[in-house]
Write a protein that holds these residues in place. Structure first.
Motif, mmCIF file in Angstrom:
data_model
loop_
_atom_site.group_PDB
_atom_site.id
_atom_site.type_symbol
_atom_site.label_atom_id
_atom_site.label_comp_id
_atom_site.label_asym_id
_atom_site.label_seq_id
_atom_site.Cartn_x
_atom_site.Cartn_y
_atom_site.Cartn_z
ATOM 1 N N ASP A 125 0.823 -1.209 0.000
ATOM 2 C CA ASP A 125 0.000 0.000 0.000
ATOM 3 C C ASP A 125 0.856 1.256 0.000
ATOM 4 O OD1 ASP A 125 -2.367 -1.499 0.133
ATOM 5 O OD2 ASP A 125 -2.281 -1.570 2.332
ATOM 6 N N LEU A 127 0.454 5.030 1.430
ATOM 7 C CA LEU A 127 -0.370 5.743 2.394
ATOM 8 C C LEU A 127 0.060 7.203 2.489
ATOM 9 C CD1 LEU A 127 -0.341 3.048 5.238
ATOM 10 C CD2 LEU A 127 -2.021 3.311 3.398
ATOM 11 N N TYR A 141 -4.845 8.244 4.959
ATOM 12 C CA TYR A 141 -5.411 8.024 3.629
ATOM 13 C C TYR A 141 -4.620 6.924 2.918
ATOM 14 C CZ TYR A 141 -7.922 12.456 4.172
ATOM 15 O OH TYR A 141 -8.741 13.463 4.617
ATOM 16 N N LYS A 142 -5.296 6.236 2.002
ATOM 17 C CA LYS A 142 -4.674 5.178 1.205
ATOM 18 C C LYS A 142 -4.887 5.476 -0.272
ATOM 19 C CE LYS A 142 -5.080 0.204 0.250
ATOM 20 N NZ LYS A 142 -5.772 -1.058 0.635
ATOM 21 N N ALA A 143 -3.833 5.257 -1.076
ATOM 22 C CA ALA A 143 -3.952 5.460 -2.516
ATOM 23 C C ALA A 143 -4.843 4.376 -3.107
ATOM 24 C CB ALA A 143 -2.578 5.437 -3.168
ATOM 25 N N GLN A 144 -5.931 4.800 -3.724
ATOM 26 C CA GLN A 144 -6.820 3.861 -4.405
ATOM 27 C C GLN A 144 -6.422 3.709 -5.863
ATOM 28 O OE1 GLN A 144 -10.590 5.747 -3.527
ATOM 29 N NE2 GLN A 144 -10.832 4.599 -1.620
ATOM 30 N N GLU A 145 -6.014 4.822 -6.473
ATOM 31 C CA GLU A 145 -5.438 4.824 -7.818
ATOM 32 C C GLU A 145 -4.275 5.808 -7.784
ATOM 33 O OE1 GLU A 145 -8.408 5.734 -10.722
ATOM 34 O OE2 GLU A 145 -9.777 4.160 -10.036
ATOM 35 N N PHE A 146 -3.088 5.299 -7.440
ATOM 36 C CA PHE A 146 -1.929 6.167 -7.278
ATOM 37 C C PHE A 146 -1.541 6.810 -8.611
ATOM 38 C CE2 PHE A 146 2.614 7.066 -7.095
ATOM 39 C CZ PHE A 146 2.714 7.724 -5.880
ATOM 40 N N LYS A 149 -5.898 9.315 -6.842
ATOM 41 C CA LYS A 149 -7.119 9.063 -6.073
ATOM 42 C C LYS A 149 -6.771 8.487 -4.711
ATOM 43 C CE LYS A 149 -11.666 6.838 -6.365
ATOM 44 N NZ LYS A 149 -12.555 5.959 -7.177
ATOM 45 N N TRP A 150 -7.238 9.169 -3.654
ATOM 46 C CA TRP A 150 -6.937 8.777 -2.281
ATOM 47 C C TRP A 150 -8.238 8.592 -1.503
ATOM 48 C CZ3 TRP A 150 -1.815 8.141 -0.781
ATOM 49 C CH2 TRP A 150 -0.867 8.572 -1.719
ATOM 50 N N GLY A 151 -8.272 7.545 -0.696
ATOM 51 C CA GLY A 151 -9.451 7.277 0.113
ATOM 52 C C GLY A 151 -9.137 7.390 1.595
ATOM 53 N N VAL A 153 -9.076 6.415 5.335
ATOM 54 C CA VAL A 153 -9.078 5.124 6.023
ATOM 55 C C VAL A 153 -9.637 5.259 7.433
ATOM 56 C CG1 VAL A 153 -7.665 3.194 6.842
ATOM 57 C CG2 VAL A 153 -7.120 4.312 4.661
#
Length: 299
Positions: A125, A127, A141-146, A149-151, A153
């Protein structure tokens, strides 16, 4: 104490009836054989507010970078003008060689101010823990589409105006430095990045110390020894960055030794003449260091 209340942030004070002028913070690249030899070896700055074509930027600062595949990725605070007033968002730029950078856009924003986008890997991951002290918490936050796009957590800690949160993994634990009020350094630890996080028994590590308390960049581990960076916030905010070698770090004991000279500091002229307050160094394959830094220009 009175002088603590006078410490100012990156936004200058307003003159009554006039909008606050932007600070002249920009981002540059340093390189060298060691921390003590880091310097500007190319044209700087590499990112300025005018490079941000999609927003009305006042300043760019707090840079952090990472290598992914063939590219360097740079994340930074972009303080932008909005109808409601200035607010911090997280911008992104790319480079193949770490010297020539192209701005790509804003990748993270919120209803509150964001800055200090501390980006790092954890397993597979990627982050990010940006500063979210306006929300009185530390958000992961975590990269959903680096890298675009960040989501969100979770909130790692809440209940304080945590500033410039700096995480690192060492001796099978996660550790985190954070500041409150430009003068109080706190230390937390956890066995898992998601927590629970526990405050160290010696925390606060520093109190009433505006020169050495506030984190000033990624914790850098050199030859097995963590080095923390601190931005100098008095008498002038953001004038230079100090380094501290962490000699002992356990859940019961913390001990550090200061590095004698500043790691980076204002040069006296040009793009970083007045000050510097963030550094993110990385050891390259050839053994040299490359670091993203920020600088405050002379008036």
């Amino acid at each position: 104490m009175k002088f603590f209340k006078q410490l100012f942030s990156k936004s200058e004070k307003k003159t009554k009836g006039e909008p606050a002028p932007p600070d002249r913070w920009t981002i540059g690249i340093y390189s060298g054989e060691s921390l003590s030899s880091l310097c500007s070896n190319g044209p700087n700055p590499v990112i300025s507010p005018q490079d941000l074509h999609d927003v009305d930027a006042r300043l760019v600062a707090d840079p952090f970078m990472m290598r992914e595949g063939e590219l360097w990725h740079l994340f930074f605070e972009a303080e932008v003008n909005t109808p409601e007033g200035p607010i911090g968002k997280i911008g992104h730029a790319e480079s193949r060689d770490g010297l020539d950078w192209s701005y790509r856009g804003i990748v993270l924003e919120a209803p509150f101010h964001l800055s200090y986008p501390y980006v790092f890997r954890h397993g597979s991951d990627i982050l990010m823990v940006p500063e979210t002290r306006a929300d009185r918490c530390i958000r992961l936050y975590k990269a959903q589409e680096f890298p675009n796009k960040w989501g969100f957590v979770k909130k790692l800690l809440k209940g304080r105006r945590f500033a410039d949160n700096s995480l690192f993994e060492y001796d099978n634990r996660w550790w985190m430095f954070t500041d409150s009020g430009n003068h109080t350094l706190r230390l937390y630890y956890a066995t898992d990045i998601a927590g629970p996080w526990k405050e160290h028994r010696q925390s606060p590590i520093l109190k009433k110390n505006p020169n050495h308390a506030r984190p000033g960049g990624r914790v850098f581990i050199e030859d097995g020894t963590p080095i923390r960076f601190a931005q100098d916030a008095y008498p002038v905010y953001g004038s230079q960055v100090w380094g501290f070698k962490i000699e002992c770090l356990t859940t019961k004991t913390y001990r550090e030794t200061p590095i004698t000279d500043p790691i980076i500091q204002g040069s006296g002229s040009g793009w970083n003449g007045k000050g510097m307050h963030t550094i993110d160094p990385h050891r390259q394959a050839d053994g040299t260091l490359i670091a993203c830094v920020d600088g405050l220009a002379m008036p």
